[in-house]
Design a protein around this motif. Structure first.
Motif, PDB file in Angstrom:
ATOM      1  N   ALA A 155      -2.385  39.108  37.940  1.00  0.00           N
ATOM      2  CA  ALA A 155      -2.349  38.455  36.633  1.00  0.00           C
ATOM      3  C   ALA A 155      -1.046  37.676  36.447  1.00  0.00           C
ATOM      4  CB  ALA A 155      -2.517  39.489  35.515  1.00  0.00           C
ATOM      5  N   ASP A 156       0.080  38.277  36.851  1.00  0.00           N
ATOM      6  CA  ASP A 156       1.369  37.592  36.746  1.00  0.00           C
ATOM      7  C   ASP A 156       1.399  36.343  37.616  1.00  0.00           C
ATOM      8  OD1 ASP A 156       2.228  39.533  35.000  1.00  0.00           O
ATOM      9  OD2 ASP A 156       3.570  40.518  36.436  1.00  0.00           O
ATOM     10  N   ASN A 159      -0.628  29.019  36.746  1.00  0.00           N
ATOM     11  CA  ASN A 159      -1.259  28.204  35.720  1.00  0.00           C
ATOM     12  C   ASN A 159      -0.200  27.408  34.950  1.00  0.00           C
ATOM     13  OD1 ASN A 159      -2.779  27.130  33.603  1.00  0.00           O
ATOM     14  ND2 ASN A 159      -3.980  28.986  33.333  1.00  0.00           N
ATOM     15  N   LYS A 190      -0.826  33.655  35.937  1.00  0.00           N
ATOM     16  CA  LYS A 190      -0.181  33.166  34.711  1.00  0.00           C
ATOM     17  C   LYS A 190       0.923  32.167  35.069  1.00  0.00           C
ATOM     18  CE  LYS A 190       2.319  34.778  30.631  1.00  0.00           C
ATOM     19  NZ  LYS A 190       2.857  35.940  29.938  1.00  0.00           N
ATOM     20  N   ARG A 191       1.767  32.541  36.049  1.00  0.00           N
ATOM     21  CA  ARG A 191       2.849  31.650  36.462  1.00  0.00           C
ATOM     22  C   ARG A 191       2.304  30.394  37.148  1.00  0.00           C
ATOM     23  NH1 ARG A 191       7.339  35.717  39.011  1.00  0.00           N
ATOM     24  NH2 ARG A 191       8.591  33.819  39.045  1.00  0.00           N
ATOM     25  N   GLN A 214      -9.291  32.267  36.068  1.00  0.00           N
ATOM     26  CA  GLN A 214      -8.306  31.619  35.217  1.00  0.00           C
ATOM     27  C   GLN A 214      -8.695  30.154  35.087  1.00  0.00           C
ATOM     28  OE1 GLN A 214      -4.300  31.751  33.497  1.00  0.00           O
ATOM     29  NE2 GLN A 214      -5.217  33.442  34.538  1.00  0.00           N
TER      30      GLN A 214
END
Length: 164
Positions: free
Chosen positions: A134-135, A141, A138-139, A7
């Motif tokens: 992934a969650d 980031n 994402k959070r 990421q």
């Protein structure tokens, strides 16, 4: 089971490192995390509610950071039990590198599950593990990027909140 990913985070590496070592930031980024409490140097007790296929449980366990190289990465080891749902263990190597638009965070993880969780099938568990990772990223980031854009006037917006 093994999984990996990367990421790019729109923040300088030193800020990403600081956030990876901030229990409040981690708790805000882990889906279903009810608590993440320091229990020693680089060690935490955690409670997370997770659903994997038809199995939903509250997992209690521990998380330890080791092999830390400031600004570069560490090894994360976690384990938890969810009563009749079973148990999970994970080891992940997290690395940071400079990127054109901020910081590149990469991870490689190995996980193991047992009990009722192990009975629901490797493909479903792999899919759930990838979604949870992934969650989280994402959070994480979004939270780190929001912190990176905050004005440097001594105020501090709530983690995960709007930086307006």
């Amino acid at each position: 089971m093994e999984f990996s990913g990367s990421q790019t985070i729109a923040a300088p590496r030193d800020l990403v490192w600081q956030c990876l070592n901030d229990p409040a930031m981690l708790q805000a980024s882990v889906p279903g995390c009810e608590s993440l409490v320091p229990s020693g140097d680089d060690a935490y007790d955690a409670t997370v509610v997770a659903a994997i296929g038809p199995v939903k449980a509250r997992f209690t366990g521990s998380l330890t950071l080791s092999d830390k190289v400031a600004g570069t990465g560490f090894r994360l080891a976690g384990q938890g039990t969810g009563g009749v749902a079973g148990f999970g263990r994970m080891i992940a190597d997290v690395r940071l590198a400079d990127a054109q638009d901020g910081t590149l965070l990469t991870y490689e993880a190995k996980a193991e599950v047992g009990g009722k969780l192990a009975q629901i099938g490797a493909r479903l568990i792999q899919s759930a593990a990838n979604k949870i990772a992934a969650d989280f990223f994402k959070r994480f980031n979004a939270n780190v990027s929001a912190r990176a854009t905050q004005p440097v006037d001594g105020t501090d917006a709530a983690i995960g909140g709007d930086a307006a």
